[in-house]
Enzyme design. Structure first.
Site, PDB file in Angstrom:
ATOM      1  N   HIS A  79       0.832  -1.209   0.000  1.00 13.53           N
ATOM      2  CA  HIS A  79       0.000   0.000   0.000  1.00 13.53           C
ATOM      3  C   HIS A  79       0.864   1.256   0.000  1.00 13.53           C
ATOM      4  O   HIS A  79       1.944   1.272   0.606  1.00 13.53           O
ATOM      5  CB  HIS A  79      -1.009  -0.009   1.155  1.00 13.53           C
ATOM      6  N   ASP A  81      -0.252   4.387   0.963  1.00 12.09           N
ATOM      7  CA  ASP A  81      -0.578   5.409   1.964  1.00 12.09           C
ATOM      8  C   ASP A  81       0.200   5.178   3.249  1.00 12.09           C
ATOM      9  O   ASP A  81       0.615   4.055   3.549  1.00 12.09           O
ATOM     10  CB  ASP A  81      -2.085   5.436   2.264  1.00 12.09           C
ATOM     11  N   ASP A 142       6.244   1.625   6.363  1.00 11.36           N
ATOM     12  CA  ASP A 142       4.912   1.016   6.281  1.00 11.36           C
ATOM     13  C   ASP A 142       4.101   1.850   5.298  1.00 11.36           C
ATOM     14  O   ASP A 142       3.593   2.895   5.663  1.00 11.36           O
ATOM     15  CB  ASP A 142       4.269   1.005   7.669  1.00 11.36           C
ATOM     16  N   GLU A 176      -4.969   1.821   2.713  1.00  9.12           N
ATOM     17  CA  GLU A 176      -4.964   0.612   3.542  1.00  9.12           C
ATOM     18  C   GLU A 176      -5.091   0.965   5.013  1.00  9.12           C
ATOM     19  O   GLU A 176      -5.788   0.291   5.777  1.00  9.12           O
ATOM     20  CB  GLU A 176      -3.677  -0.186   3.307  1.00  9.12           C
ATOM     21  N   GLU A 177      -4.413   2.033   5.423  1.00  9.64           N
ATOM     22  CA  GLU A 177      -4.366   2.397   6.841  1.00  9.64           C
ATOM     23  C   GLU A 177      -5.733   2.800   7.387  1.00  9.64           C
ATOM     24  O   GLU A 177      -5.937   2.813   8.597  1.00  9.64           O
ATOM     25  CB  GLU A 177      -3.371   3.549   7.064  1.00  9.64           C
ATOM     26  N   ASP A 199       3.710  -6.401   3.775  1.00 10.75           N
ATOM     27  CA  ASP A 199       3.303  -5.369   4.733  1.00 10.75           C
ATOM     28  C   ASP A 199       3.586  -5.852   6.153  1.00 10.75           C
ATOM     29  O   ASP A 199       2.964  -5.404   7.106  1.00 10.75           O
ATOM     30  CB  ASP A 199       1.800  -5.086   4.520  1.00 10.75           C
ATOM     31  N   HIS A 382       4.136   3.754  12.348  1.00 14.02           N
ATOM     32  CA  HIS A 382       3.131   4.767  12.740  1.00 14.02           C
ATOM     33  C   HIS A 382       3.646   5.798  13.739  1.00 14.02           C
ATOM     34  O   HIS A 382       2.859   6.443  14.425  1.00 14.02           O
ATOM     35  CB  HIS A 382       1.846   4.111  13.304  1.00 14.02           C
TER      36      HIS A 382
HETATM   37 ZN   LIG Z   1       0.984  -1.312   6.398  1.00 11.60          ZN
END
Ligand SMILES: [Zn+2]
Length: 412
Positions: A79, A81, A142, A176-177, A199, A382
């Site tokens: 992903h 994003d 990520d 995705e997030e 991922d 994150h």
């Molecule tokens: Zn991810």
């Protein structure tokens, strides 16, 4: 160019492009900035000679690497994003060459320290080249580590036609997030027999179990009247909503009191005023009966609080979000077994732990494309301490290539 040099160059370039998603925006993709990275990837796929390259109107880049032998069609997904939970504007990736095993400090935030004492995986990476952000943003490994791994593997396959593999479909997804990465059209457009999301974290991770997830929305309607004339009339929704929160489990069954295979009920938001309040909850469990039991608890609590104040109206609505991919994968473990074989072929012991969350693969699996999740090396995602080892990503690339070769050996 070595895989190390290529994945590093790609990650640094992709990470510097802001592509954060935003759950509060209804558009698809949720943020237009994601299209900057998506279009770049489309152009790069065309430049390295991939076929059928397109950026769909639902914001997913799709491409094909045609097969040169009879084998199943494999999807490779990552992903674009980055997580909305932390600042992603102005990401300045940097490489610490030949990590010395000490604490890592940050140029833009003197208080921030990444210590191998606190994060033991870092202690295993002495000598590696470590990529971090500068202290004020997340890094976005990520899942740009996943994007860099797939792009590097794709470039390698397209320039080395001697490597035997079946047809490969590539998908780079947005959002995705925020749980909106898999459009209803994606399974048919991907047209893969099975797929993998790149991922995952530590080297060796091959995951085929995710949470099953529901969301709940509780609406509490009180009775509104001027407070000066309110005696025996006003019903304050704030008090009732607080009662619901206070009655829900707090010492058990919350994210902060559970780990491993235990599920939880998590209050994510409470908004409103004295006349009407809204409470949002997420419910998580690995098993459907456990998830149903959690719905039941939330409903029981709402009923009990409603019974204390018949003039109020309390409604509770549940919505399914995603399901544990194991329910489907355990019926046919072929995609998982191929990944394990590929991992062992590189001397890496496969590790399968249940994901306390969901991936695009959770949705895809439920929609008919079995999609386990594979390691990329990303760590501390994150947040500002996010990092990834260049050597881990290079190993991720070799793993991706070993996987398509194992699938080719197994045949159609
Ligand atoms: Zn991810």
């Amino acid at each position: 160019m070595s895989f190390e040099t290529e994945v590093e160059e790609r990650l640094i370039r992709y990470a510097a492009i802001d592509s954060q998603s935003d759950a509060d925006r209804p558009s698809q993709p949720s943020t237009a900035i994601q299209l900057n990275l998506l279009s770049l990837l489309r152009d790069e796929l065309i430049a390295i000679g991939a076929s059928d390259v397109q950026l769909t109107d639902y914001g997913t880049v799709l491409a094909t690497i045609p097969g040169n032998t009879d084998a199943p069609t494999i999807g490779l997904l990552a992903h674009v994003d980055t997580a909305p939970q932390f600042n992603a504007v102005g990401v300045k990736p940097r490489v610490l060459r030949g990590y010395n095993g000490g604490d890592i400090t940050y140029p833009d935030n003197a208080d921030l320290v990444l210590s191998p004492k606190e994060y033991p995986y870092l202690a295993e990476k002495v000598g590696d080249d470590i990529i971090t952000a500068s202290g004020t943003t997340l890094l976005g490994a990520d899942d740009k580590a996943g994007v860099a791994i797939i792009m590097t593997a794709a470039r390698h396959l397209l320039t080395n036609p001697g490597v035997k593999h079946g047809p490969i479909r590539i998908a780079f997804t947005p959002d995705e997030e925020i749980g909106r990465g898999v459009d209803a059209r994606l399974p048919a457009d991907l047209a893969a027999d099975f797929a993998y999301t790149f991922d995952g974290g530590a080297i060796g991770e091959i995951e085929y179990e995710s949470f099953s997830a529901d969301a709940a929305e509780i609406i509490v309607k009180g009775v509104s009247i001027h407070p000066g004339l309110a005696k025996d009339k006003l019903v304050n929704a704030i008090h009732l909503a607080s009662k619901i929160i206070a009655t829900l489990p707090q010492a058990v069954m919350t994210p902060e009191t559970t780990d491993d295979r235990a599920g939880f009920i998590h209050a994510t938001e409470m908004t409103g005023g004295s006349s009407e309040m809204k409470i949002n909850l997420i419910l998580r469990d690995f098993e459907l009966d456990g998830l149903a039991a959690k719905r039941n608890i939330v409903q029981q609590v709402c009923n009990a609080v409603a019974a204390t104040e018949p003039r109020a109206a309390i409604t509770c609505n549940f919505r399914a979000q995603y399901r544990n991919m194991r329910y489907w994968l355990e019926k046919d473990m072929t995609p998982v077994e191929l990944a394990r074989k590929a991992s062992r072929s590189l001397g890496v012991t496969p590790i399968s732990v249940p994901i306390r969350g969901g991936t695009d693969g959770s949705r895809l699996t439920e929609m008919g494309v079995p999609t386990p999740n594979l390691f990329t090396g990303m760590q501390n995602i994150h947040g500002p301490l996010e990092w990834v080892s260049v050597q881990d990503m290079a190993l991720g690339t070799r793993f991706c290539l070993a996987l398509v070769e194992e699938a080719a050996k197994a045949g159609a």
